[in-house]
Design an enzyme around this catalytic site. Structure first.
Site, PDB file in Angstrom:
ATOM      1  N   LYS A 113       0.818  -1.210   0.000  1.00 45.13           N
ATOM      2  CA  LYS A 113       0.000   0.000   0.000  1.00 45.13           C
ATOM      3  C   LYS A 113       0.857   1.268   0.000  1.00 45.13           C
ATOM      4  O   LYS A 113       0.418   2.315  -0.460  1.00 45.13           O
ATOM      5  CB  LYS A 113      -0.978  -0.013   1.168  1.00 45.13           C
ATOM      6  CG  LYS A 113      -1.973  -1.158   1.018  1.00 45.13           C
ATOM      7  CD  LYS A 113      -3.260  -0.955   1.749  1.00 45.13           C
ATOM      8  CE  LYS A 113      -4.305  -1.979   1.304  1.00 45.13           C
ATOM      9  NZ  LYS A 113      -3.892  -3.394   1.524  1.00 45.13           N
TER      10      LYS A 113
HETATM   11  C1  LIG Z   1      -4.448  -4.462   0.861  1.00 48.09           C
HETATM   12  C2  LIG Z   1      -3.683  -5.728   0.738  1.00 48.09           C
HETATM   13  C3  LIG Z   1      -4.028  -6.736  -0.198  1.00 48.09           C
HETATM   14  C4  LIG Z   1      -5.253  -6.636  -1.080  1.00 48.09           C
HETATM   15  O1  LIG Z   1      -5.132  -5.659  -2.083  1.00 48.09           O
HETATM   16  P1  LIG Z   1      -6.432  -5.080  -2.819  1.00 48.09           P
HETATM   17  O2  LIG Z   1      -5.940  -3.932  -3.599  1.00 48.09           O
HETATM   18  O3  LIG Z   1      -7.399  -4.686  -1.737  1.00 48.09           O
HETATM   19  O4  LIG Z   1      -6.978  -6.199  -3.666  1.00 48.09           O
HETATM   20  C5  LIG Z   1      -3.221  -7.857  -0.282  1.00 48.09           C
HETATM   21  N1  LIG Z   1      -2.147  -8.011   0.518  1.00 48.09           N
HETATM   22  C6  LIG Z   1      -1.780  -7.071   1.428  1.00 48.09           C
HETATM   23  C7  LIG Z   1      -0.603  -7.319   2.288  1.00 48.09           C
HETATM   24  C8  LIG Z   1      -2.534  -5.897   1.567  1.00 48.09           C
HETATM   25  O5  LIG Z   1      -2.175  -4.976   2.491  1.00 48.09           O
END
Ligand SMILES: *Cc1c(COP(=O)(O)O)cnc(C)c1O
Length: 470
Positions: A113
């Site tokens: 993120k």
């Molecule tokens: C947010 C997240 C996901 C999922 O990603 P999306 O964009 O919501 O599909 C997968 N793995 C981790 C570690 C995350 O923080």
């Protein structure tokens, strides 16, 4: 480039108009009017660029109301060796011929993120200064999103963050990550309750429109178009590292929850990046796997949502999914309004017609699911075979990649977090402690800065008011 809503609202908006917004006024999500196509000559030119300059090239196809020099400075300030740990920013970690991880989790909070949120912090600061405005971000977190937002917004001019989390329910590591921030514009509020209580408070405050307006309350949720756009870049960067020329095709396996990450892959593919397959992996919360196998999208109820060892994928509905369905429907806003605005909102479910379902193959999507037992097995197997330690979300992606990958095509599994964030499961799988980056040794011992409050919107409002007027 102008932006339109997935639900057919006729109004077109510019990038900086939608940057600080959530949903479009008709309840839909914003998408560009069309996807710019990238030709071979451009691909050749991009192949040799640094990550920041590649990001500038891609972003400038979608952003025409920030001067080019300013935009270039913003991305160069964001994607640095210092913040992401390497020159490549998203280096590949080869596992075996035709299979590699793409490392997206070397930013400040050790999850992917950061890739988007770090840029968003700089874009917000720039746009607010340009308007002479301020923004107070209110959010609820059970871990990853909240810390990514805080590390992106810390010290930024014109932005304050008020982040609610369930008191005593995050892991010590996650708590330390957030609560050790000493920046004055970051406010950690530990709510005496569970994550849903935090989310209910955010909703209650946001639904009080006069309060929301007077206190300039905003969010940084995953439906923000700028976040998605920032993620398009690493599909190109991964492709260039994995291939020698533009005739080769590559598949991506993506651990998925709210469909933000893989939706960026879809956008990259629509721009012409030679992606063979977009392999979507879910955990036990398999709303999306069910859709791609059957054409039925069924939102789960609270009690049907499992708490798993890949918690950032524990979702009951996928908030970015409407964007893909809009493209699947040939950009028919009326049809999307019917599916999401009526069927999902009223019955929590819709089914595609057989003709509509048949179109999915043309978009490259395939899917699969992974369980706790699969995660343990995959983490163990990857450690034993390659000496590489992976986290639980990445394990879901790798497990499904092995099932869905096409022989003869390179598959990149997106590494979405580092194992240190999920130490319990690593211990269960490997009987040892996860590796921890040197900068985070002893973080649990740092002084913490947070306030504890009852699960009551009034108290939170009073707290925000007191800190906003100051
Ligand atoms: C947010 C997240 C996901 C999922 O990603 P999306 O964009 O919501 O599909 C997968 N793995 C981790 C570690 C995350 O923080």
């Amino acid at each position: 480039m102008k932006y339109i809503s997935t639900r057919g609202d006729a109004q077109r908006r510019s990038f900086s108009e939608i940057l600080l917004e959530g949903l479009a006024p008709d309840g839909g999500l914003y998408l560009p009017e069309q996807y710019p196509k990238v030709d071979d000559a451009t691909m050749n030119r991009w192949r040799t660029l640094s990550y920041a300059d590649l990001a500038f090239e891609i972003l400038s196809l979608y952003i025409d109301d920030i001067p080019a020099d300013d935009l270039r400075a913003l991305v160069r300030k964001t994607y640095t060796h210092e913040v992401f740990g390497t020159e490549a920013i998203v280096p590949l970690k080869p596992l075996e011929p035709g299979l590699a991880l793409e490392a997206l989790s070397n930013g400040p909070t050790l999850a992917f993120k950061d890739m988007a949120m770090q840029l968003l912090g700089n874009l917000f600061e720039y746009e607010l200064a340009r308007r002479g405005e301020t923004l107070n971000i209110l959010g609820a977190t059970s871990g990853d999103t909240g810390s990514a937002a805080e590390y992106a917004m810390r010290g930024k001019q014109g932005v304050r963050v008020f982040m609610l989390s369930p008191h005593g329910r995050m892991s010590p590591f996650q708590q330390a990550q957030m609560f050790s921030l000493q920046d004055e514009n970051i406010h950690n509020i530990a709510i005496e309750g569970v994550f849903d209580d935090c989310q209910d408070i955010v909703k209650a405050v946001s639904n009080d429109l006069p309060y929301k307006r007077a206190h300039r309350i905003g969010t940084v949720n995953s439906i923000n178009w700028a976040r998605l756009l920032a993620q398009v870049v690493y599909y190109f960067a991964g492709y260039f590292q994995a291939t020698q020329g533009n005739a080769e095709r590559v598949s991506f396996a993506v651990p998925s929850g709210n469909f933000g990450n893989i939706c960026a892959g879809h956008v990259a593919r629509m721009m012409g990046l030679p992606i063979e397959r977009l392999i979507l992996a879910t955990n036990e919360n398999d709303v999306l796997d069910e859709f791609f196998r059957t054409g039925t999208y069924r939102v789960r109820k609270g009690h049907e949502t499992h708490e798993t060892s890949s918690p950032s994928m524990d979702i009951s509905k996928a908030s970015n999914f409407e964007r893909f369905v809009f493209d699947l429907m040939g950009r028919d806003g009326q049809r999307v309004r019917h599916l999401f605005g009526e069927q999902v909102e009223q019955a929590g479910v819709f089914s595609l017609t057989p003709e509509e379902f048949g179109r999915i193959a043309g978009f490259g999507f395939v899917s699969g699911k992974s369980t706790h037992a699969d995660r343990l097995r995959t983490i163990r197997d990857t450690w034993e075979r390659y000496g590489v330690m992976i986290d639980t979300h990445t394990a879901d992606g790798l497990k499904v990649a092995r099932e869905c990958a096409l022989a003869g095509t390179t598959t990149l599994v997106l590494e979405t977090a580092l194992p240190v964030k999920f130490a319990d499961t690593i211990r269960e799988a490997l009987g040892r402690e996860p590796e921890r980056p040197a900068a985070l040794q002893g973080i649990e011992d740092l002084p913490k800065r947070f306030s504890v409050m009852p699960a009551d919107p009034q108290g939170v409002k009073a707290y925000i008011s007191a800190h906003v007027s100051a």
